[in-house]
Motif scaffolding. Structure first.
Motif, PDB file in Angstrom:
ATOM      1  N   ASP A   1       0.860  -1.195   0.000  1.00 15.76           N
ATOM      2  CA  ASP A   1       0.000   0.000   0.000  1.00 15.76           C
ATOM      3  C   ASP A   1       0.889   1.235   0.000  1.00 15.76           C
TER       4      ASP A   1
ATOM      5  N   ASN B   1       0.577   4.318  -0.960  1.00 15.77           N
ATOM      6  CA  ASN B   1       0.088   5.640  -0.546  1.00 15.77           C
ATOM      7  C   ASN B   1      -0.481   5.636   0.873  1.00 15.77           C
TER       8      ASN B   1
ATOM      9  N   ASP C   1      -3.123   4.466   2.284  1.00 14.10           N
ATOM     10  CA  ASP C   1      -4.535   4.803   2.512  1.00 14.10           C
ATOM     11  C   ASP C   1      -5.336   3.601   3.015  1.00 14.10           C
TER      12      ASP C   1
END
Length: 230
Positions: A80, A82, A84
């Motif tokens: 992941d 980013n 988020d």
């Protein structure tokens, strides 16, 4: 396939609670009736007892699966990029393109989870097939008792009074014909194709029921006390 097994695992942890479906009074029906075979089977005593027994019998497997799922969550978090908390297809594609070794570790964990889940899912299907083998006889008894000419799926109707729904009557007939069912398939036993489809429908039904019960329980909780203003 992995997604299917994950669904099955979720169901095994929630079937101890009664299904959150409304009951229809067993009024006399004549002519056309409706019935939902999946709901009728899910509400039987044999189904509830079988799933509860399987949940207990394979508890050690589920504990291992829970631990591996936690490991999986940590591995997926590494992809992941980013942060988020959502693993998108773009992030997966980027990991594949970069030949990220985490992908192989994830695949290994998923394979192990599938192996752990397989015996319980096979036991579930065996129980479902046993109940379904009596469905035709149970339905015929209801047809004869209520003098029914046609039974249709509820989704066929734009409108129908609740009195023509004989799902609960079929459940009662199944309870009488097969109050218990075995959860121990033979070594060479394989489910029929319609058993696999019915099992998937039951899993979806139980997950939906569990979510409804959780939502209702949350709604019934009293609101948190607000701090007194000064």
């Amino acid at each position: 396939m992995t997604r299917f097994f994950k669904t099955a695992l979720t169901v095994l942890t929630v079937t101890a609670a009664p299904l959150a479906f409304g009951s229809v009074a067993n009024a006399q029906v004549s002519g056309i009736a409706t019935a939902n075979p999946t709901v009728a089977i899910a509400k039987t005593k044999a189904f509830s007892a079988a799933y509860s027994q399987i949940g207990t019998q394979y508890k050690s497997y589920f504990d291992q699966i829970d631990a591996r799922n936690k490991t999986l969550n940590g591995l997926r978090a590494q992809l992941d990029t980013n942060n988020d908390k959502q693993l998108t297809q773009e992030e997966l594609d980027a990991a594949v393109k970069a030949k990220n070794p985490v992908l192989q570790t994830i695949q290994t964990e998923e394979n192990e989870i599938q192996k752990l889940q397989t015996p319980a899912i096979k036991a579930q299907m065996f129980a479902v097939e046993g109940i379904f083998s009596e469905y035709g006889n149970a339905q015929q008894k209801v047809v004869a008792d209520k003098k029914i000419s046609v039974i249709l799926d509820p989704e066929v109707f734009l409108y129908a009074p609740s009195q023509i729904d004989v799902t609960d009557a079929i459940t009662a007939a199944l309870d009488a014909r097969i109050p218990t069912v075995s959860t121990t398939p033979g070594a060479d036993w394989q489910p029929q194709r319609n058993t696999v489809a019915l099992h998937q429908q039951l899993q979806q039904l139980l997950v939906a029921s569990a979510r409804n019960q959780a939502a209702q329980a949350q709604q019934q909780q009293p609101p948190a006390a607000q701090p007194a203003s000064r």
